[in-house]
Design a protein around this motif. Structure first.
Motif, PDB file in Angstrom:
ATOM      1  N   ARG A 172       2.132 -19.116   1.149  1.00  0.00           N
ATOM      2  CA  ARG A 172       3.933 -18.827   0.336  1.00  0.00           C
ATOM      3  C   ARG A 172       4.649 -20.237  -0.181  1.00  0.00           C
ATOM      4  N   HIS A 194       1.894 -11.777  -0.409  1.00  0.00           N
ATOM      5  CA  HIS A 194       2.574 -10.641   0.231  1.00  0.00           C
ATOM      6  C   HIS A 194       0.991  -9.259   0.727  1.00  0.00           C
ATOM      7  N   SER A 227       1.889  -6.658   0.151  1.00  0.00           N
ATOM      8  CA  SER A 227       1.655  -5.178  -0.853  1.00  0.00           C
ATOM      9  C   SER A 227       0.575  -5.775  -1.898  1.00  0.00           C
ATOM     10  N   PHE A 261      12.897  -4.120  -2.458  1.00  0.00           N
ATOM     11  CA  PHE A 261      12.018  -5.034  -3.292  1.00  0.00           C
ATOM     12  C   PHE A 261      12.089  -3.293  -4.533  1.00  0.00           C
ATOM     13  N   PHE A 289       9.278  -2.677  -5.211  1.00  0.00           N
ATOM     14  CA  PHE A 289       7.665  -1.229  -5.550  1.00  0.00           C
ATOM     15  C   PHE A 289       8.383  -0.067  -4.086  1.00  0.00           C
ATOM     16  N   THR A 290       9.565  -0.189  -3.702  1.00  0.00           N
ATOM     17  CA  THR A 290      10.301   1.089  -2.674  1.00  0.00           C
ATOM     18  C   THR A 290      11.277   1.177  -3.312  1.00  0.00           C
ATOM     19  N   GLU A 342       0.580  -4.959   6.113  1.00  0.00           N
ATOM     20  CA  GLU A 342       1.219  -3.543   5.617  1.00  0.00           C
ATOM     21  C   GLU A 342       0.604  -2.722   6.423  1.00  0.00           C
ATOM     22  N   GLN A 354       0.457 -11.066   7.729  1.00  0.00           N
ATOM     23  CA  GLN A 354       1.397 -10.064   7.275  1.00  0.00           C
ATOM     24  C   GLN A 354      -0.055  -8.978   7.513  1.00  0.00           C
ATOM     25  N   GLN A 406      -1.968  -2.910  -1.852  1.00  0.00           N
ATOM     26  CA  GLN A 406      -1.267  -1.587  -2.157  1.00  0.00           C
ATOM     27  C   GLN A 406      -2.230  -0.273  -2.714  1.00  0.00           C
ATOM     28  N   ALA A 463       5.742   2.676   3.043  1.00  0.00           N
ATOM     29  CA  ALA A 463       5.116   1.426   2.737  1.00  0.00           C
ATOM     30  C   ALA A 463       5.961   0.390   4.141  1.00  0.00           C
ATOM     31  N   PHE A 464       5.711  -0.717   4.394  1.00  0.00           N
ATOM     32  CA  PHE A 464       6.093  -1.365   5.055  1.00  0.00           C
ATOM     33  C   PHE A 464       5.498  -2.615   5.402  1.00  0.00           C
ATOM     34  N   GLY A 465       5.664  -3.881   5.506  1.00  0.00           N
ATOM     35  CA  GLY A 465       5.282  -5.227   5.071  1.00  0.00           C
ATOM     36  C   GLY A 465       5.699  -5.671   6.839  1.00  0.00           C
ATOM     37  N   GLY A 492       9.784  -5.320   6.453  1.00  0.00           N
ATOM     38  CA  GLY A 492      11.073  -5.363   4.835  1.00  0.00           C
ATOM     39  C   GLY A 492       9.505  -3.867   4.228  1.00  0.00           C
ATOM     40  N   CYS A 493      10.749  -2.303   4.399  1.00  0.00           N
ATOM     41  CA  CYS A 493       9.582  -1.467   4.376  1.00  0.00           C
ATOM     42  C   CYS A 493      10.520  -0.914   2.835  1.00  0.00           C
ATOM     43  N   GLY A 494      10.140   0.526   3.014  1.00  0.00           N
ATOM     44  CA  GLY A 494      10.895   1.439   1.788  1.00  0.00           C
ATOM     45  C   GLY A 494       9.900   2.500   2.227  1.00  0.00           C
TER      46      GLY A 494
HETATM   47  N1  PHE Z   1       5.775  -7.132   0.336  1.00  0.00           N
HETATM   48  C1  PHE Z   1       6.941  -7.032   1.183  1.00  0.00           C
HETATM   49  C2  PHE Z   1       7.473  -8.676   1.639  1.00  0.00           C
HETATM   50  O1  PHE Z   1       6.441  -9.401   1.896  1.00  0.00           O
HETATM   51  C3  PHE Z   1       7.355  -6.233   2.091  1.00  0.00           C
HETATM   52  C4  PHE Z   1       7.313  -5.351   2.275  1.00  0.00           C
HETATM   53  C5  PHE Z   1       6.430  -4.876   1.931  1.00  0.00           C
HETATM   54  C6  PHE Z   1       8.419  -3.830   1.649  1.00  0.00           C
HETATM   55  C7  PHE Z   1       5.798  -2.799   2.143  1.00  0.00           C
HETATM   56  C8  PHE Z   1       8.123  -2.894   1.356  1.00  0.00           C
HETATM   57  C9  PHE Z   1       7.225  -2.534   1.234  1.00  0.00           C
HETATM   58  O2  PHE Z   1       8.715  -9.313   1.771  1.00  0.00           O
END
Ligand code: PHE
Length: 388
Positions: free
Chosen positions: A141, A117, A119, A210, A212-213, A157, A155, A122, A253-255, A232-234
């Motif tokens: 993956r 990812h 992330s 996640f 990290f969030t 981010e 992706q 980050q 953050a979001f991805g 995904g985010c948080g």
């Molecule tokens: N890295 C997560 C994923 O690949 C997405 C994500 C990014 C979630 C940043 C929260 C914050 O699924």
């Protein structure tokens, strides 16, 4: 500890002209140790960089999303080989978490992986002092095989930090009030981005987890009769901010998955098309333009089944990766069609159906048979399974 397919490298395609302009875009097999589970069909993807091609749907969508976040630093040239520290530890992903498993992740060496990812970047970007940034890149993956899953994808981010001055008066960055405010800001920003890129589209928020969030959420959009998870985010974990020089801030953050978004926006029905070099695909797109993809005739599929007794340690992703490594993009789908446990011996076997179909031509029976023989040999040789 590392269990590998150990498939021997075949040929490695020369890099494309676009890739050649980037110093790092060379095949990576010289970096892989003997235990690596990176197969040649994966390593060939490194350096292709569809996201840097402004006439490719992935490059076009990247431009549209970047335009929805004015003022953000846009980073898109970071190398996809990262350390396990970048990819997992720095994001509080615990030892033993499924995303670290060799069945899910391409390990280059014991300590380096193909990023799973974006992330993974980050914390280094936080430490560089950036407060608003977007990072785009190819991610990898080991996964199931079907129309919306492909082992290499892209992706983006996004990270946005807020200092005490940005937050509601009196809300300390580490307070619950700041967290709630940041979450609202995140949702509004992403809904605004999606509405801006797609026009009004049905969407829904789903709780997620996640490491990290906290809190964590996913956004799904309705497409072709199903809810598709697009991001995904948080709210970024306090410890990550504290450890990376951003302790005085709060942030989100979001991805997001660029292929998923592009499938919806351009009406592209199969994720393999993003890797097509067929001019009937590539010539449909122009920089900065959103067009409906015009399907060209589908060539006929060819189905082959394979049944084997499972070896002691077996993961379906191992089989999917093996099929990909032999047949590449000629595989459209791998599905389990039968599970059997022998009543006396307790031995388990599975029957998989492989759908072969080229995006570009009709396959001959002989070539599919030859691939199937190769897959059978590899199942016996590499997976140590007994064919039935
Ligand atoms: N890295 C997560 C994923 O690949 C997405 C994500 C990014 C979630 C940043 C929260 C914050 O699924």
């Amino acid at each position: 500890m590392l269990l590998r397919l150990g498939l021997r490298p075949r040929s490695f395609a020369a890099s494309t002209p676009l890739a050649a302009s980037l110093a790092w875009s060379r095949p990576i097999q010289h970096l892989c140790d003997a235990q690596s589970n990176v197969t040649p069909n994966i390593s060939d993807k490194i350096g292709v960089n569809h996201h840097l091609n402004d006439r490719h749907p992935l490059g076009i969508i990247k431009g549209l999303v970047e335009a929805s976040f004015p003022g953000f630093d846009c980073v898109d040239d970071l190398h996809p080989v990262v350390t396990t520290k970048q990819c997992f530890d720095s994001l509080m992903i615990p030892e033993g978490h499924v995303s670290r498993a060799e069945s899910d992740t391409y390990y280059v060496t014991r300590d380096t992986v193909l990023r799973t990812h974006t992330s993974a970047h980050q914390t280094e970007l936080l430490r560089s002092g950036r407060t608003q940034f977007l990072v785009t890149g190819d991610v990898y993956r080991r996964d199931e095989v079907d129309a919306s899953h492909y082992p290499a994808f892209h992706q983006m981010e996004g990270v946005c930090l807020f200092g005490a001055d940005d937050l509601p008066a009196g809300a300390a960055p580490a307070s619950a009030e700041a967290t709630a405010w940041v979450e609202d800001h995140l949702k509004a920003s992403l809904e605004g981005m999606v509405d801006g890129v797609f026009g009004p589209v049905e969407k829904r928020w789903v709780d997620a987890h996640f490491p990290f969030t906290d809190p964590s959420l996913e956004l799904e959009i309705y497409f072709n009769g199903e809810w598709l998870e697009v991001l995904g985010c948080g709210v970024v974990q306090r410890q990550i901010l504290d450890d990376n020089g951003a302790g005085a801030s709060a942030g989100w953050a979001f991805g997001l998955g660029l292929e998923r978004l592009a499938m919806v926006l351009f009406d592209i029905p199969d994720i393999r098309l993003f890797w097509s070099t067929d001019p009937r695909f590539t010539e449909q797109f122009a920089a900065g333009k959103v067009v409906q993809f015009q399907p060209f005739s589908k060539y006929p599929p060819c189905f082959k089944d394979i049944t084997f007794w499972l070896p002691d340690t077996f993961h379906e992703n191992d089989f999917a990766a093996l099929v990909r490594s032999v047949a590449g993009d000629l595989v459209e789908q791998v599905e389990t069609i039968d599970d059997f446990v022998h009543p006396k011996t307790d031995r388990a076997s599975k029957c998989f159906r492989i759908t072969y179909r080229s995006m570009e031509r009709s396959l001959t029976n002989d070539e599919v048979d030859a691939l199937q023989v190769e897959i059978r040999d590899a199942v016996a040789g590499e997976l140590g399974a007994e064919l039935r």
